[in-house]
Design a protein around this motif. Structure first.
Motif, mmCIF file in Angstrom:
data_model
loop_
_atom_site.group_PDB
_atom_site.id
_atom_site.type_symbol
_atom_site.label_atom_id
_atom_site.label_comp_id
_atom_site.label_asym_id
_atom_site.label_seq_id
_atom_site.Cartn_x
_atom_site.Cartn_y
_atom_site.Cartn_z
ATOM 1 N N UNK A 158 0.835 -1.207 0.000
ATOM 2 C CA UNK A 158 0.000 0.000 0.000
ATOM 3 C C UNK A 158 0.871 1.259 0.000
ATOM 4 N N UNK A 159 1.890 1.251 0.860
ATOM 5 C CA UNK A 159 2.772 2.421 0.966
ATOM 6 C C UNK A 159 3.572 2.635 -0.325
ATOM 7 N N UNK A 160 3.939 1.550 -1.010
ATOM 8 C CA UNK A 160 4.622 1.684 -2.305
ATOM 9 C C UNK A 160 3.695 2.365 -3.305
ATOM 10 N N UNK A 161 2.409 1.980 -3.303
ATOM 11 C CA UNK A 161 1.445 2.636 -4.189
ATOM 12 C C UNK A 161 1.330 4.115 -3.907
ATOM 13 N N UNK A 162 1.257 4.471 -2.627
ATOM 14 C CA UNK A 162 1.191 5.900 -2.268
ATOM 15 C C UNK A 162 2.468 6.620 -2.675
ATOM 16 N N UNK A 163 3.606 5.982 -2.433
ATOM 17 C CA UNK A 163 4.894 6.614 -2.752
ATOM 18 C C UNK A 163 5.054 6.810 -4.258
ATOM 19 N N UNK A 164 4.661 5.786 -5.039
ATOM 20 C CA UNK A 164 4.736 5.889 -6.500
ATOM 21 C C UNK A 164 3.872 7.047 -6.994
ATOM 22 N N UNK A 165 2.660 7.151 -6.453
ATOM 23 C CA UNK A 165 1.746 8.226 -6.863
ATOM 24 C C UNK A 165 2.294 9.597 -6.477
ATOM 25 N N UNK A 166 2.888 9.686 -5.312
ATOM 26 C CA UNK A 166 3.424 10.977 -4.862
ATOM 27 C C UNK A 166 4.666 11.371 -5.649
ATOM 28 N N UNK A 167 5.523 10.386 -5.971
ATOM 29 C CA UNK A 167 6.749 10.677 -6.715
ATOM 30 C C UNK A 167 6.455 11.046 -8.169
ATOM 31 N N UNK A 168 5.668 10.226 -8.846
ATOM 32 C CA UNK A 168 5.477 10.386 -10.284
ATOM 33 C C UNK A 168 4.293 11.276 -10.638
ATOM 34 N N UNK A 169 3.339 11.360 -9.694
ATOM 35 C CA UNK A 169 2.092 12.100 -9.930
ATOM 36 C C UNK A 169 1.399 11.659 -11.239
ATOM 37 N N UNK A 170 1.230 10.362 -11.421
ATOM 38 C CA UNK A 170 0.622 9.869 -12.663
ATOM 39 C C UNK A 170 -0.901 9.966 -12.608
#
Length: 448
Positions: A23-35
């Motif tokens: 879950x935290x990887x999903x949040x981190x990916x979204x925050x980093x890449x803003x896709x």
């Protein structure tokens, strides 16, 4: 955060990777890449579905819309990302790792890899911190079926009129390759002999890793019993394929690189070909004879893909059975290589053993030999010091490569464990290759 490696995420369940971390990887990916749009998929492992659900929850809580393609191979995530113009993609897979492992492979727009030096370290830091900026919107989840489009794309790499009705053993290892073979079968003249074909995350026939000699027996037996023209086996997420000839002999990936490089140059005269530093002489020889330009890159998919983009190379190959194609967004595929090899077989009228036999005799190679050491770097320094006075060339592109008049070697550390990896090759002298490999191993074993 020990599951974060140089190129991807891989760890033991549940202590290194679990649903909370996913879950935290999903949040981190979204925050980093803003896709805005992210495609996700998963392999057949028993833990993959739950991890994927948690990953999707993290992505949508982070404001990203998710397109779920379900059970798939890693290259289907690559394909969906570039063909559907997604902002990124994540595959939940541990490929050929042991039963109690799982992981993730991450890409951004255009299927560009996200590795340690291109964002994975940032995602790791955000995941560890677990303090995310609240999103102003909740993302949506949509199912996405790309299978027909993907199959049409794969078929575009061969001229179907050239194909002969070959008999081919296919061993999916109970991974994800089986359903794709079934879809391709309707379009191809081949007779497929299917073993370990059904996806099964309990892996009743062992972890799908054809690099392990003990995992090759079923493929070899099926080839010999059925008089097949060739055999193909895949790892769990089928980003690599491994080939066997009509006698059931396993063909080192090094020689398949040369075969595919030559074929690529016939279709693209004067093109650039990327190769890794471990074993090189056969590839360089064939590329130069084919009028192409051989270019050496550091080992690893992120490095190969980056160099291919820089050079606009048509094909790239690693001896580890990763094969990269410009028309596949410079990504690796485990389906395109065997389609091309079977087309070469059909057009040449030769057996697969005949196609590689001369190259194996001309440039005999040891294959990769691994040794677990406490201090691999000290062993490399000692070997450099020992062999340097007689070396014609020394190269540090990836580990230590040393070249002599009639033989050469590459020695490099694993990126993920205290293991030293040795490859040795010679010019037309198998005995010399084996002798030199033995000399090197004696020195290496002195450090174990």
């Amino acid at each position: 955060m020990t599951a974060f490696k140089a190129y991807d995420i891989r760890g033991r369940i549940p202590d290194e990777l679990n649903e909370d971390i996913a879950y935290r990887i999903g949040r981190a990916y979204a925050e980093f890449l803003k896709p805005q749009k992210v495609v996700v998929g998963r392999d057949v492992r028993l833990t993959s579905e739950a991890l994927c659900r948690s990953l999707v929850a993290g992505l949508t809580d982070g404001g990203s819309d998710v397109f779920d393609i379900g059970l798939c191979g890693t290259e289907e995530i690559y394909f969906a990302t570039f063909s559907e113009k997604m902002d990124g993609g994540i595959m939940v897979t541990a490929s050929h790792n042991p039963m109690d492992y799982n992981g993730m492979k991450l890409v951004r727009e255009g299927s560009k890899p996200i590795s340690g030096d291109s964002g994975l370290d940032v995602i790791k830091e955000l995941t560890a911190r677990n303090d995310f900026v609240p999103s102003h919107r909740k993302g949506k989840v949509t199912g996405l079926d790309i299978k027909d489009k993907y199959i049409r794309h794969l078929l575009g790499y061969s001229d179907l009129r050239n194909l002969s009705p070959l008999k081919v053993v296919v061993n999916a290892g109970n991974g994800c390759a089986g359903p794709v073979i079934d879809l391709l079968e309707a379009h191809l003249p081949f007779e497929f002999i299917k073993i370990h074909h059904r996806p099964d995350g309990s892996f009743p026939n062992g972890i799908p890793n054809p690099l392990l000699p003990e995992n090759r027996d079923a493929t070899i037996k099926a080839i010999r019993e059925n008089g097949a023209d060739a055999g193909i086996a895949w790892d769990g997420d089928f980003d690599r394929c491994f080939l066997f000839d009509e006698e059931g002999d396993f063909i080192e990936g090094y020689y398949i690189v040369g075969l595919l490089a030559s074929a690529a140059l016939r279709r693209n005269p004067g093109a650039k070909i990327i190769h890794d530093p471990r074993l090189i002489w056969n590839t360089i020889d064939l590329v130069l004879k084919g009028g192409g330009t051989p270019i050496q890159s550091k080992t690893g998919h992120a490095f190969i893909k980056e160099r291919m983009r820089q050079e606009d190379a048509v094909y790239g190959g690693e001896m580890s059975a990763h094969h990269y194609f410009r028309d596949f967004a410079y990504c690796d595929s485990g389906m395109i290589p065997w389609l091309l090899v079977l087309e070469i077989l059909s057009k040449s009228g030769k057996n697969l053993s005949e196609l590689v036999k001369e190259r194996i005799m001309r440039f005999p190679a040891s294959g990769e030999i691994n040794r677990r050491l406490r201090d691999p770097l000290s062993a490399i320094r000692k070997i450099e010091e020992t062999f340097k006075p007689d070396a014609l060339a020394v190269d540090f592109t990836d580990g230590l490569s040393m070249e002599f008049p009639d033989w050469r070697f590459n020695l490099r550390c694993s990126n993920t464990e205290p293991v030293l990896r040795l490859n040795v090759e010679a010019r037309g002298d198998e005995g010399l290759m084996k002798t030199k490999a033995g000399d090197l191993l004696k020195l290496i074993d002195g450090f174990s």
